[in-house]
Design a protein around this motif. Structure first.
Motif, PDB file in Angstrom:
ATOM      1  N   ARG A 136       0.741  -1.180   0.068  1.00  0.00           N
ATOM      2  CA  ARG A 136       0.041   0.155   0.048  1.00  0.00           C
ATOM      3  C   ARG A 136       0.578   1.298   0.026  1.00  0.00           C
ATOM      4  O   ARG A 136       1.767   1.320   0.799  1.00  0.00           O
ATOM      5  N   ARG A 137       0.489   2.241  -0.880  1.00  0.00           N
ATOM      6  CA  ARG A 137       0.974   3.668  -0.916  1.00  0.00           C
ATOM      7  C   ARG A 137      -0.047   4.467  -1.011  1.00  0.00           C
ATOM      8  O   ARG A 137      -1.151   4.281  -1.765  1.00  0.00           O
ATOM      9  N   SER A 138       0.210   5.706  -0.867  1.00  0.00           N
ATOM     10  CA  SER A 138      -0.836   6.752  -1.175  1.00  0.00           C
ATOM     11  C   SER A 138      -0.822   7.092  -2.785  1.00  0.00           C
ATOM     12  O   SER A 138       0.420   7.252  -3.249  1.00  0.00           O
ATOM     13  N   VAL A 139      -1.704   6.968  -3.425  1.00  0.00           N
ATOM     14  CA  VAL A 139      -1.619   7.101  -4.964  1.00  0.00           C
ATOM     15  C   VAL A 139      -2.376   8.582  -5.195  1.00  0.00           C
ATOM     16  O   VAL A 139      -3.493   8.611  -4.946  1.00  0.00           O
TER      17      VAL A 139
ATOM     18  N   VAL B 146      -7.850  14.153   4.634  1.00  0.00           N
ATOM     19  CA  VAL B 146      -8.534  14.858   5.457  1.00  0.00           C
ATOM     20  C   VAL B 146      -8.737  16.352   5.068  1.00  0.00           C
ATOM     21  O   VAL B 146      -9.497  17.042   5.365  1.00  0.00           O
ATOM     22  N   SER B 147      -7.586  16.898   4.297  1.00  0.00           N
ATOM     23  CA  SER B 147      -7.860  18.219   4.170  1.00  0.00           C
ATOM     24  C   SER B 147      -7.712  18.549   2.460  1.00  0.00           C
ATOM     25  O   SER B 147      -8.288  19.805   2.271  1.00  0.00           O
ATOM     26  N   THR B 148      -7.118  18.127   1.709  1.00  0.00           N
ATOM     27  CA  THR B 148      -7.134  18.474   0.289  1.00  0.00           C
ATOM     28  C   THR B 148      -8.264  17.854  -0.437  1.00  0.00           C
ATOM     29  O   THR B 148      -8.058  17.274  -1.573  1.00  0.00           O
TER      30      THR B 148
ATOM     31  N   ILE C  64       6.473  15.543  -5.379  1.00  0.00           N
ATOM     32  CA  ILE C  64       6.746  16.552  -4.440  1.00  0.00           C
ATOM     33  C   ILE C  64       6.002  16.139  -2.898  1.00  0.00           C
ATOM     34  O   ILE C  64       6.469  16.237  -2.028  1.00  0.00           O
ATOM     35  N   MET C  65       4.807  15.963  -3.283  1.00  0.00           N
ATOM     36  CA  MET C  65       3.737  15.563  -2.199  1.00  0.00           C
ATOM     37  C   MET C  65       4.314  14.209  -1.205  1.00  0.00           C
ATOM     38  O   MET C  65       4.019  14.058  -0.122  1.00  0.00           O
ATOM     39  N   ARG C  66       5.080  13.399  -2.130  1.00  0.00           N
ATOM     40  CA  ARG C  66       5.722  12.420  -1.108  1.00  0.00           C
ATOM     41  C   ARG C  66       7.364  12.741  -0.629  1.00  0.00           C
ATOM     42  O   ARG C  66       7.171  12.301   0.193  1.00  0.00           O
TER      43      ARG C  66
ATOM     44  N   LEU D  72       8.118  15.787   0.483  1.00  0.00           N
ATOM     45  CA  LEU D  72       7.999  16.784   1.639  1.00  0.00           C
ATOM     46  C   LEU D  72       7.803  16.013   2.980  1.00  0.00           C
ATOM     47  O   LEU D  72       8.591  16.059   3.785  1.00  0.00           O
ATOM     48  N   PRO D  73       6.877  14.936   2.913  1.00  0.00           N
ATOM     49  CA  PRO D  73       6.676  14.414   4.344  1.00  0.00           C
ATOM     50  C   PRO D  73       7.584  12.843   4.352  1.00  0.00           C
ATOM     51  O   PRO D  73       7.343  12.407   5.301  1.00  0.00           O
ATOM     52  N   LYS D  74       8.523  12.832   3.248  1.00  0.00           N
ATOM     53  CA  LYS D  74       9.016  11.646   3.240  1.00  0.00           C
ATOM     54  C   LYS D  74       8.452  10.469   3.456  1.00  0.00           C
ATOM     55  O   LYS D  74       8.571   9.508   4.350  1.00  0.00           O
ATOM     56  N   SER D  75       7.456  10.472   2.621  1.00  0.00           N
ATOM     57  CA  SER D  75       6.561   9.494   2.563  1.00  0.00           C
ATOM     58  C   SER D  75       6.836   7.937   2.275  1.00  0.00           C
ATOM     59  O   SER D  75       6.322   6.901   2.971  1.00  0.00           O
ATOM     60  N   ASP D  76       8.076   7.678   1.733  1.00  0.00           N
ATOM     61  CA  ASP D  76       8.529   6.428   1.643  1.00  0.00           C
ATOM     62  C   ASP D  76       9.344   6.053   2.773  1.00  0.00           C
ATOM     63  O   ASP D  76      10.028   4.762   3.040  1.00  0.00           O
TER      64      ASP D  76
ATOM     65  N   ALA E 282      -1.139  11.203   8.963  1.00  0.00           N
ATOM     66  CA  ALA E 282      -1.429  12.355   8.425  1.00  0.00           C
ATOM     67  C   ALA E 282       0.116  13.289   8.400  1.00  0.00           C
ATOM     68  O   ALA E 282       0.556  13.266   9.150  1.00  0.00           O
ATOM     69  N   ALA E 283       0.290  13.360   6.962  1.00  0.00           N
ATOM     70  CA  ALA E 283       1.593  14.484   6.867  1.00  0.00           C
ATOM     71  C   ALA E 283       2.792  13.275   7.272  1.00  0.00           C
ATOM     72  O   ALA E 283       3.925  13.945   7.671  1.00  0.00           O
ATOM     73  N   ASN E 284       2.342  12.142   7.311  1.00  0.00           N
ATOM     74  CA  ASN E 284       3.595  11.180   7.687  1.00  0.00           C
ATOM     75  C   ASN E 284       4.367  11.367   9.051  1.00  0.00           C
ATOM     76  O   ASN E 284       5.328  11.139   9.435  1.00  0.00           O
TER      77      ASN E 284
ATOM     78  N   ASN F  39      -7.165   9.519  14.464  1.00  0.00           N
ATOM     79  CA  ASN F  39      -7.353   8.436  13.158  1.00  0.00           C
ATOM     80  C   ASN F  39      -5.771   7.587  13.090  1.00  0.00           C
ATOM     81  O   ASN F  39      -6.093   6.596  12.739  1.00  0.00           O
ATOM     82  N   ASP F  40      -4.712   8.408  13.147  1.00  0.00           N
ATOM     83  CA  ASP F  40      -3.435   7.615  12.983  1.00  0.00           C
ATOM     84  C   ASP F  40      -3.440   6.634  14.028  1.00  0.00           C
ATOM     85  O   ASP F  40      -2.846   5.333  13.590  1.00  0.00           O
ATOM     86  N   ALA F  41      -3.823   6.915  15.334  1.00  0.00           N
ATOM     87  CA  ALA F  41      -3.675   5.815  16.192  1.00  0.00           C
ATOM     88  C   ALA F  41      -4.582   4.543  15.649  1.00  0.00           C
ATOM     89  O   ALA F  41      -4.173   3.325  16.165  1.00  0.00           O
ATOM     90  N   GLY F  42      -5.904   4.692  15.337  1.00  0.00           N
ATOM     91  CA  GLY F  42      -6.643   3.698  14.969  1.00  0.00           C
ATOM     92  C   GLY F  42      -5.954   2.931  13.650  1.00  0.00           C
ATOM     93  O   GLY F  42      -6.078   1.616  13.673  1.00  0.00           O
ATOM     94  N   ILE F  43      -5.468   3.510  12.975  1.00  0.00           N
ATOM     95  CA  ILE F  43      -4.855   2.961  11.645  1.00  0.00           C
ATOM     96  C   ILE F  43      -3.606   2.096  12.279  1.00  0.00           C
ATOM     97  O   ILE F  43      -3.829   0.774  11.815  1.00  0.00           O
ATOM     98  N   ALA F  44      -2.843   2.274  13.187  1.00  0.00           N
ATOM     99  CA  ALA F  44      -1.800   1.678  13.806  1.00  0.00           C
ATOM    100  C   ALA F  44      -2.601   0.230  14.289  1.00  0.00           C
ATOM    101  O   ALA F  44      -1.979  -0.535  14.291  1.00  0.00           O
TER     102      ALA F  44
HETATM  103  C1  LIG Z   1      -5.364  10.612   8.817  1.00  0.00           C
HETATM  104  C2  LIG Z   1      -4.673  11.118   7.421  1.00  0.00           C
HETATM  105  C3  LIG Z   1      -4.841  12.308   6.662  1.00  0.00           C
HETATM  106  C4  LIG Z   1      -4.229  12.401   5.464  1.00  0.00           C
HETATM  107  N1  LIG Z   1      -4.578  13.331   4.713  1.00  0.00           N
HETATM  108  C5  LIG Z   1      -4.057  13.813   3.554  1.00  0.00           C
HETATM  109  C6  LIG Z   1      -4.497  14.773   2.617  1.00  0.00           C
HETATM  110  O1  LIG Z   1      -5.288  15.728   3.119  1.00  0.00           O
HETATM  111  N2  LIG Z   1      -3.905  15.042   1.584  1.00  0.00           N
HETATM  112  C7  LIG Z   1      -3.105  13.971   1.116  1.00  0.00           C
HETATM  113  O2  LIG Z   1      -2.552  14.369  -0.209  1.00  0.00           O
HETATM  114  N3  LIG Z   1      -2.577  13.002   1.773  1.00  0.00           N
HETATM  115  C8  LIG Z   1      -3.024  12.869   2.914  1.00  0.00           C
HETATM  116  N4  LIG Z   1      -2.599  11.724   3.874  1.00  0.00           N
HETATM  117  C9  LIG Z   1      -1.704  10.809   3.103  1.00  0.00           C
HETATM  118  C10 LIG Z   1      -0.146  10.801   4.159  1.00  0.00           C
HETATM  119  O3  LIG Z   1       0.342  11.965   3.632  1.00  0.00           O
HETATM  120  C11 LIG Z   1       0.368   9.664   3.427  1.00  0.00           C
HETATM  121  O4  LIG Z   1      -0.153   8.456   4.134  1.00  0.00           O
HETATM  122  C12 LIG Z   1       1.957   9.758   4.359  1.00  0.00           C
HETATM  123  O5  LIG Z   1       2.722  10.694   3.563  1.00  0.00           O
HETATM  124  C13 LIG Z   1       2.576   8.469   4.174  1.00  0.00           C
HETATM  125  O6  LIG Z   1       2.601   7.928   2.786  1.00  0.00           O
HETATM  126  P1  LIG Z   1       2.201   6.524   2.042  1.00  0.00           P
HETATM  127  O7  LIG Z   1       0.530   6.588   2.440  1.00  0.00           O
HETATM  128  O8  LIG Z   1       2.297   6.418   0.717  1.00  0.00           O
HETATM  129  O9  LIG Z   1       2.789   5.336   3.130  1.00  0.00           O
HETATM  130  C14 LIG Z   1      -3.197  11.550   4.880  1.00  0.00           C
HETATM  131  C15 LIG Z   1      -3.007  10.294   5.672  1.00  0.00           C
HETATM  132  C16 LIG Z   1      -3.732   9.901   6.763  1.00  0.00           C
HETATM  133  C17 LIG Z   1      -3.373   8.674   7.573  1.00  0.00           C
END
Ligand SMILES: Cc1cc2nc3c(=O)[nH]c(=O)nc-3n(C[C@H](O)[C@H](O)[C@H](O)COP(=O)(O)O)c2cc1C
Length: 282
Positions: free
Chosen positions: A14-17, A116-118, A155-157, A159-163, A202-204, A237-242
């Motif tokens: 799973r990754r955010s797409v 949650v925000s975008t 960029i979205m990945r 900035l929060p170092k999503s990987d 949220a925001a990793n 929400n993050d706690a629930g996901i964990a």
């Molecule tokens: C509660 C929650 C809220 C989030 N809100 C946003 C959002 O508003 N916009 C967005 O682009 N990503 C959002 N994300 C995605 C996170 O940025 C992302 O899960 C994190 O950077 C980790 O990357 P990954 O999901 O690819 O592992 C959210 C994630 C969670 C868990």
């Protein structure tokens, strides 16, 4: 909930797409599974819906996502009823439930992204009529990931170092927050902890921390006290996901147990760290 693939495999994949293949529709049987799952997972306090923004010719600007999402065919929507339960437990429960749905979609080969925000709440309100005391808690696009990512997605990945995720030693402790938890002391739970570590947040920010005490795993969350309601809800929400990642993995490995509130720890707060729940083996 039943998964076709191993939960460890699904969580790892799973990754955010944020960029979807607009030429590839989701098969009807998969849409049906998603719709059934959304119905099964609703409770008194929250419900889910799925909306299509299909009537427009291109999938551009289907749902106002401020350019963050492109090409998605459908959007899953989570709606919370503010009259139900206390805000903290409701947000935790919601996170735990919606992540199960996200993992189900991943199992079906579909891309998702917690948002949650975008997204534009007003525009969404034209599609889904909220009942009294309800608010939109979350939206996730649903569809096939495009092979080529847009620069905005990169960029979205970045900035929060999503990987990346924090190291084990920064997240898991023994008896107190000063002593890192040795991997050897976790036995078969090691894999459940590794899967918890891969949770999206949220925001990793990865606000979850675990303290192992005797045979229990106590989950804490670091609260972001910026004061905005949705920021605090996000931490829960993050706690629930964990919790979701941990319990599904434990179940798959055959470790029986459950998350339970320890009354002695409940409401324990230390600076910004707040107790959430304890995993007790059975
Ligand atoms: C509660 C929650 C809220 C989030 N809100 C946003 C959002 O508003 N916009 C967005 O682009 N990503 C959002 N994300 C995605 C996170 O940025 C992302 O899960 C994190 O950077 C980790 O990357 P990954 O999901 O690819 O592992 C959210 C994630 C969670 C868990």
């Amino acid at each position: 909930m039943k998964f076709n693939q191993s939960i460890v495999e699904i969580i790892t994949k799973r990754r955010s797409v944020r960029t979807y293949d607009a030429t590839k529709n989701i098969e009807m049987n998969k849409v049906k599974v998603i719709k059934e799952t959304l119905i099964e997972e609703r409770t008194a306090g929250f419900r889910f819906d799925v909306v299509s923004f299909y009537e427009l010719k291109t999938r551009k600007e289907r749902l106002g996502t401020y350019g963050f999402i492109k090409g998605a065919e459908l959007f899953m929507v989570g709606i919370i009823n503010d009259d139900y339960g206390d805000r903290k437990n409701q947000s935790i429960d919601f996170g735990r439930t919606f992540e199960r749905i996200i993992l189900k979609a991943t199992d079906l080969g579909l891309g998702t992204c917690w948002m949650v925000s975008t997204f534009n709440r007003k525009q969404l309100g034209q599609k889904i009529i909220l009942r009294d005391h309800e608010h939109f808690a979350i939206v996730s696009p649903l569809g096939y990931s495009a092979l080529k990512k847009r620069p905005v997605e990169r960029i979205m990945r970045q900035l929060p170092k999503s990987d990346q995720r924090k190291h084990w030693e920064e997240l898991f402790f023994h008896n107190d927050f000063k002593t890192p938890l040795a991997r050897e002391d976790t036995g078969e739970y090691r894999i459940a902890l590794e899967m918890l570590r891969l949770s999206p947040s949220a925001a990793n920010t990865q606000p979850w921390r675990i303290i192992k005490q005797n045979d229990g795993y106590n989950l804490y969350v670091i609260k972001d006290n910026r004061g905005e309601r949705h920021v605090i809800d996000c931490n829960y929400n993050d706690a629930g996901i964990a919790m979701c990642h941990f319990e599904l993995t434990a179940e798959e490995i055959g470790l029986s147990g459950e998350w339970k509130l320890d009354p002695l720890k409940n409401n324990a707060r230390e600076n910004k760290i707040e107790y959430v729940s304890t995993w007790k083996s059975m």
